[in-house]
Design a protein around this motif. Structure first.
Motif, PDB file in Angstrom:
ATOM      1  N   UNK A  29     -35.754 -56.796 -22.471  1.00 44.29           N
ATOM      2  CA  UNK A  29     -35.480 -55.833 -21.722  1.00 44.29           C
ATOM      3  C   UNK A  29     -36.342 -54.425 -22.137  1.00 44.29           C
ATOM      4  N   UNK A  30     -37.079 -54.131 -21.118  1.00 40.99           N
ATOM      5  CA  UNK A  30     -37.754 -52.767 -21.132  1.00 40.99           C
ATOM      6  C   UNK A  30     -36.906 -51.522 -20.570  1.00 40.99           C
ATOM      7  N   UNK A  31     -36.412 -50.775 -21.363  1.00 38.68           N
ATOM      8  CA  UNK A  31     -35.483 -49.663 -20.986  1.00 38.68           C
ATOM      9  C   UNK A  31     -36.146 -48.991 -19.690  1.00 38.68           C
ATOM     10  N   UNK A  32     -37.391 -48.607 -19.829  1.00 33.44           N
ATOM     11  CA  UNK A  32     -37.913 -47.785 -18.571  1.00 33.44           C
ATOM     12  C   UNK A  32     -37.996 -48.604 -17.406  1.00 33.44           C
ATOM     13  N   UNK A  33     -38.178 -49.718 -17.367  1.00 36.26           N
ATOM     14  CA  UNK A  33     -38.124 -50.782 -16.149  1.00 36.26           C
ATOM     15  C   UNK A  33     -36.753 -50.708 -15.722  1.00 36.26           C
ATOM     16  N   UNK A  34     -35.771 -50.969 -16.629  1.00 35.07           N
ATOM     17  CA  UNK A  34     -34.382 -51.041 -16.144  1.00 35.07           C
ATOM     18  C   UNK A  34     -34.134 -49.915 -15.323  1.00 35.07           C
ATOM     19  N   UNK A  35     -34.523 -48.625 -15.984  1.00 34.37           N
ATOM     20  CA  UNK A  35     -34.102 -47.304 -15.306  1.00 34.37           C
ATOM     21  C   UNK A  35     -34.851 -47.384 -13.892  1.00 34.37           C
ATOM     22  N   UNK A  36     -36.036 -47.776 -13.911  1.00 38.68           N
ATOM     23  CA  UNK A  36     -36.853 -47.654 -12.882  1.00 38.68           C
ATOM     24  C   UNK A  36     -36.331 -48.556 -11.558  1.00 38.68           C
ATOM     25  N   UNK A  37     -35.628 -49.760 -11.821  1.00 42.75           N
ATOM     26  CA  UNK A  37     -34.966 -50.696 -10.797  1.00 42.75           C
ATOM     27  C   UNK A  37     -33.589 -50.338 -10.456  1.00 42.75           C
ATOM     28  N   UNK A  38     -33.078 -49.477 -11.430  1.00 44.66           N
ATOM     29  CA  UNK A  38     -31.649 -49.242 -10.970  1.00 44.66           C
ATOM     30  C   UNK A  38     -31.338 -48.663  -9.833  1.00 44.66           C
ATOM     31  N   UNK A  39     -32.079 -47.519  -9.504  1.00 44.20           N
ATOM     32  CA  UNK A  39     -31.566 -46.828  -8.302  1.00 44.20           C
ATOM     33  C   UNK A  39     -31.609 -47.440  -7.048  1.00 44.20           C
ATOM     34  N   UNK A  40     -32.604 -48.458  -6.924  1.00 42.62           N
ATOM     35  CA  UNK A  40     -32.463 -49.201  -5.663  1.00 42.62           C
ATOM     36  C   UNK A  40     -31.455 -50.377  -5.581  1.00 42.62           C
ATOM     37  N   UNK A  41     -31.363 -50.922  -6.934  1.00 43.77           N
ATOM     38  CA  UNK A  41     -30.403 -52.133  -7.228  1.00 43.77           C
ATOM     39  C   UNK A  41     -28.879 -51.483  -6.875  1.00 43.77           C
TER      40      UNK A  41
ATOM     41  N   UNK B  90     -28.239 -48.941  -4.747  1.00 40.46           N
ATOM     42  CA  UNK B  90     -27.905 -48.430  -3.424  1.00 40.46           C
ATOM     43  C   UNK B  90     -26.760 -48.899  -2.626  1.00 40.46           C
ATOM     44  N   UNK B  91     -25.918 -48.400  -2.198  1.00 41.02           N
ATOM     45  CA  UNK B  91     -24.997 -49.041  -1.109  1.00 41.02           C
ATOM     46  C   UNK B  91     -23.796 -49.795  -1.842  1.00 41.02           C
ATOM     47  N   UNK B  92     -23.818 -49.654  -3.169  1.00 39.42           N
ATOM     48  CA  UNK B  92     -22.793 -50.246  -4.056  1.00 39.42           C
ATOM     49  C   UNK B  92     -21.778 -49.236  -4.687  1.00 39.42           C
ATOM     50  N   UNK B  93     -20.858 -49.398  -5.282  1.00 40.22           N
ATOM     51  CA  UNK B  93     -19.968 -48.470  -5.887  1.00 40.22           C
ATOM     52  C   UNK B  93     -20.515 -47.690  -7.086  1.00 40.22           C
ATOM     53  N   UNK B  94     -21.775 -48.037  -7.439  1.00 42.30           N
ATOM     54  CA  UNK B  94     -22.495 -47.352  -8.354  1.00 42.30           C
ATOM     55  C   UNK B  94     -23.521 -46.554  -8.052  1.00 42.30           C
ATOM     56  N   UNK B  95     -23.781 -46.327  -6.738  1.00 41.31           N
ATOM     57  CA  UNK B  95     -24.569 -45.620  -6.044  1.00 41.31           C
ATOM     58  C   UNK B  95     -24.553 -44.124  -6.397  1.00 41.31           C
ATOM     59  N   UNK B  96     -25.740 -43.581  -6.916  1.00 43.40           N
ATOM     60  CA  UNK B  96     -25.721 -42.264  -7.250  1.00 43.40           C
ATOM     61  C   UNK B  96     -25.537 -42.139  -8.926  1.00 43.40           C
TER      62      UNK B  96
END
Ligand SMILES: [Zn+2]
Lengths: 135, 237
Positions: A41-53, A55-61
């Motif tokens: 796991x690449x931390x930067x990539x995880x952060x990069x893809x997190x916001x889109x993933x 979106x619309x879920x209970x973790x949005x924002x």
């Protein structure tokens, strides 16, 4: 590519947790992870893809905060610990012994969630860059 | 005033996949079958080796294959002829199999035969040395293939995969005389990240090492059969 799947799986794991333990507050401000250096796991990539993933879920924002954990081995011959030169050699410098025991570096841990105490802002202002210390 | 309110989870990031993997493994244990997760980079010779092994072992074990590598699809017809069903797994564009995909493959397999009649289930993973190392599918043993044509630094570049493997097969050793690579160096690099796994040199072309490799498989099969409903076997560290 594979970080997207990692992030999806992270979200599924968070969903499972939510089902089993009703969170104390509805709004999560930060999800804290520990990610070891000896994982795929690449931390930067995880952060990069997190916001889109999320979106619309209970973790949005919610913000994803990753604490990197270095790879540390323990020599089984003399018990001293060492940090291998990753991708070059996985041997103890003291006794030149293979990396048999790993002390840290394999972590893929969701450590904790932090809740927002205030109500979410009524108007989102996406043009303003988020202030990390206040988030 | 800021008083952070926190809940501690201590949960694995891939917990959702692990739960499904454990569920798959419970099924395998109930059916008393040994599940192998076969992983390698593309072109390491997974398919030709699997064909050799399946053909050689078909009279000894009841086997099936869950095929997750669409680019190197096994010659299903030939294997079906020796009595080994091959079930393709739909991966979408994923670069690894996950436990849910394998669960879907198991459903398809169960439509064709009773899984409890099987001794060995082969899961051929997507050709990739990165994420398959982290995504368990419920396997009892991980087998990683490394071709001598890939050079000797692969175990150091993809150490997690070789750390997690229970058995590393050094494939295509018949090509060694034509390559500027020393097989001892490949093995030494595997040993740095995984001092105790089985390391076996094989060639699907000449048949070298197949007896040792099949011997290893028999040992794993016997170990599982001796421990019905065995506890899940987890990799080192
Ligand atoms: Zn030492």
């Amino acid at each position: 590519m594979h970080e997207v799947d990692m992030t999806k799986c992270l979200l599924l794991s968070m969903n499972d947790w939510k089902r089993q333990h009703a969170p104390r507050q509805p709004r999560v401000s930060t999800v804290h992870l520990q990610v070891g250096a000896f994982t795929c796991v690449e931390p930067d990539q995880l952060v990069f893809t997190w916001e889109a993933a999320v979106q619309g879920s209970w973790l949005a924002g919610a913000r994803l905060a990753i604490e990197p954990v270095p790879l540390v081995g323990r020599c089984v011959l003399c018990a001293s610990t060492y940090a291998p030169l990753q991708e070059q050699a996985y041997r103890s410098p003291c006794c030149d012994h293979p990396m048999e025991e790993i002390v840290s570096g394999r972590e893929l841990r969701i450590r904790s969630v932090e809740y927002a105490l205030d109500d979410p802002p009524a108007i989102a202002t996406p043009s303003t860059p988020a202030c990390a210390p206040c988030a | 005033m800021h008083m952070p309110l926190e809940d501690t989870l201590g949960l694995n990031l891939l917990a959702a996949n692990q739960h499904q993997a454990e569920h798959n493994r419970d099924h395998f244990d109930t059916w008393n079958l040994l599940c192998l997760n076969v992983m390698s980079s593309p072109g390491a010779g997974k398919t030709s080796l699997l064909e050799r092994s399946l053909t050689a072992l078909a009279g000894e074990f009841a086997m099936a294959v869950l095929e997750g590598d669409m680019t190197t699809q096994l010659d299903a017809q030939r294997l079906e002829a020796v009595g080994v069903p091959v079930v393709p797994i739909t991966t979408g564009r994923a670069c690894h199999l996950d436990a849910a995909m394998v669960s879907g493959g198991l459903r398809l397999l169960a439509e064709r035969l009773d899984p409890a009649s099987l001794d060995l289930l082969w899961v051929e993973n997507v050709g990739n040395l990165v994420c398959p190392a982290e995504f368990e599918v419920g396997e009892h043993r991980k087998v990683a293939l490394l071709s001598v044509t890939e050079g000797d630094d692969k175990p150091l570049k993809y150490p997690v995969m070789f750390r997690e493997a229970d058995c590393v097969l050094i494939t295509k050793v018949d090509l060694l005389p034509h390559l500027p690579v020393e097989v001892e160096r490949i093995e030494a690099h595997v040993r740095q990240v995984n001092p105790h796994c089985a390391v076996i040199r094989v060639s699907a072309t000449t048949g070298e090492g197949l007896a040792a490799w099949h011997g290893w498989l028999r040992e794993q099969r016997a170990a599982l059969a001796a421990l019905p409903l065995a506890a899940p076997l987890v990799g080192v560290a």
